[in-house]
Design a protein around this motif. Structure first.
Motif, PDB file in Angstrom:
ATOM      1  N   UNK A  52       0.850  -1.187   0.000  1.00 19.20           N
ATOM      2  CA  UNK A  52       0.000   0.000   0.000  1.00 19.20           C
ATOM      3  C   UNK A  52       0.891   1.244   0.000  1.00 19.20           C
ATOM      4  N   UNK A  53       0.588   2.176  -0.888  1.00 19.97           N
ATOM      5  CA  UNK A  53       1.359   3.427  -0.944  1.00 19.97           C
ATOM      6  C   UNK A  53       0.519   4.539  -0.353  1.00 19.97           C
ATOM      7  N   UNK A  54       1.102   5.316   0.541  1.00 20.66           N
ATOM      8  CA  UNK A  54       0.393   6.446   1.109  1.00 20.66           C
ATOM      9  C   UNK A  54       1.161   7.715   0.867  1.00 20.66           C
ATOM     10  N   UNK A  55       0.528   8.655   0.170  1.00 20.25           N
ATOM     11  CA  UNK A  55       1.058  10.010   0.133  1.00 20.25           C
ATOM     12  C   UNK A  55       0.558  10.690   1.395  1.00 20.25           C
ATOM     13  N   UNK A  92       8.391  11.482  -0.102  1.00 17.93           N
ATOM     14  CA  UNK A  92       7.126  11.796   0.560  1.00 17.93           C
ATOM     15  C   UNK A  92       6.166  10.616   0.586  1.00 17.93           C
ATOM     16  N   UNK A  93       6.410   9.603  -0.240  1.00 16.10           N
ATOM     17  CA  UNK A  93       5.533   8.423  -0.258  1.00 16.10           C
ATOM     18  C   UNK A  93       5.941   7.439   0.837  1.00 16.10           C
ATOM     19  N   UNK A  94       4.948   6.773   1.391  1.00 17.22           N
ATOM     20  CA  UNK A  94       5.148   5.739   2.405  1.00 17.22           C
ATOM     21  C   UNK A  94       4.642   4.422   1.822  1.00 17.22           C
ATOM     22  N   UNK A  95       5.493   3.401   1.795  1.00 17.79           N
ATOM     23  CA  UNK A  95       5.152   2.104   1.185  1.00 17.79           C
ATOM     24  C   UNK A  95       5.042   1.075   2.307  1.00 17.79           C
ATOM     25  N   UNK A  96       3.846   0.549   2.502  1.00 16.62           N
ATOM     26  CA  UNK A  96       3.586  -0.335   3.638  1.00 16.62           C
ATOM     27  C   UNK A  96       3.343  -1.773   3.195  1.00 16.62           C
ATOM     28  N   UNK A 110       0.380  10.465   7.244  1.00 15.64           N
ATOM     29  CA  UNK A 110       0.456   9.377   6.256  1.00 15.64           C
ATOM     30  C   UNK A 110      -0.397   8.213   6.737  1.00 15.64           C
ATOM     31  N   UNK A 111      -0.257   7.901   8.016  1.00 16.37           N
ATOM     32  CA  UNK A 111      -1.033   6.832   8.637  1.00 16.37           C
ATOM     33  C   UNK A 111      -1.576   7.352   9.956  1.00 16.37           C
ATOM     34  N   UNK A 125       8.486   0.660  -6.434  1.00 12.09           N
ATOM     35  CA  UNK A 125       8.146  -0.224  -5.315  1.00 12.09           C
ATOM     36  C   UNK A 125       7.443  -1.457  -5.859  1.00 12.09           C
ATOM     37  N   UNK A 172      -3.438   0.085  10.565  1.00 16.57           N
ATOM     38  CA  UNK A 172      -2.194  -0.546  10.140  1.00 16.57           C
ATOM     39  C   UNK A 172      -1.587  -1.211  11.371  1.00 16.57           C
TER      40      UNK A 172
END
Lengths: 112, 112
Positions: free
Chosen positions: A1-4, B84-88, A26-27, B71, A33
């Motif tokens: 999952x990608x979160x900006x 700036x992106x968060x990859x979970x 972001x989260x 990713x 999560x």
């Protein structure tokens, strides 16, 4: 999952501090999560602070990306910190972070 | 507790990837920090990758600080990501991260 950035909020007197901080979430807890209830980039504006506050049910880490500040640890000791430092507290401890400079202080905050 | 870089290691073919990555460990499993078994700044060198790998017992987040990459998510989909992106990923999922550029890709990696 990608979160900006999920949302961006400006908070005056964050946790009883002075000035204002900008929070790029972001989260958050609503995302469910596993293990993370917050992941945010936080900009502490010049001459602003996150006031000293208690974490009853979770732990938090501040990672300094840019700038410098003063970290208040669980014993209320004041410690100079700079980009690259990671400031940890455990569940049941308190902390705060102060920016006494005319430059922004950029950090990552994670609650777990 | 304040942690600077605990140790810095250069790893070739990280997780079966190509090229090399540089890992600046702040927290590792040995630190017994509740809820966090890794907090590291990772530099993925130009044209280098973290190979696709499985997390059996924990989850991981990559937060991109600087640069851009691709990713690989738990479905092996390839997704362009940038600062700036968060990859979970969740426990039991796989992931990888590739730098196809001539610039370094800087990330924060946390395992929890």
């Amino acid at each position: 999952m990608i979160r900006g950035t999920k949302d961006k909020v400006v908070i005056p007197n964050c946790r009883g501090g002075v000035g204002s901080v900008e929070i790029h979430n972001k989260v958050t807890k609503e995302d469910l999560v596993d293990g993370l209830s917050l992941f945010a980039k936080v900009v502490i504006h010049p001459y602003s602070t996150i006031g000293y506050h208690l974490h009853t049910d979770d732990a938090e880490a501040y990672y300094l990306l840019e700038g410098q500040g003063v970290f208040l640890n669980h014993n209320e000791e004041r410690i100079d910190v700079k980009a690259g430092d990671l400031c940890l507290i455990k569940k049941g401890q308190s902390h705060g972070l102060e920016n006494h400079n005319d430059q922004e202080l950029h950090i990552i905050a994670i609650v777990y």
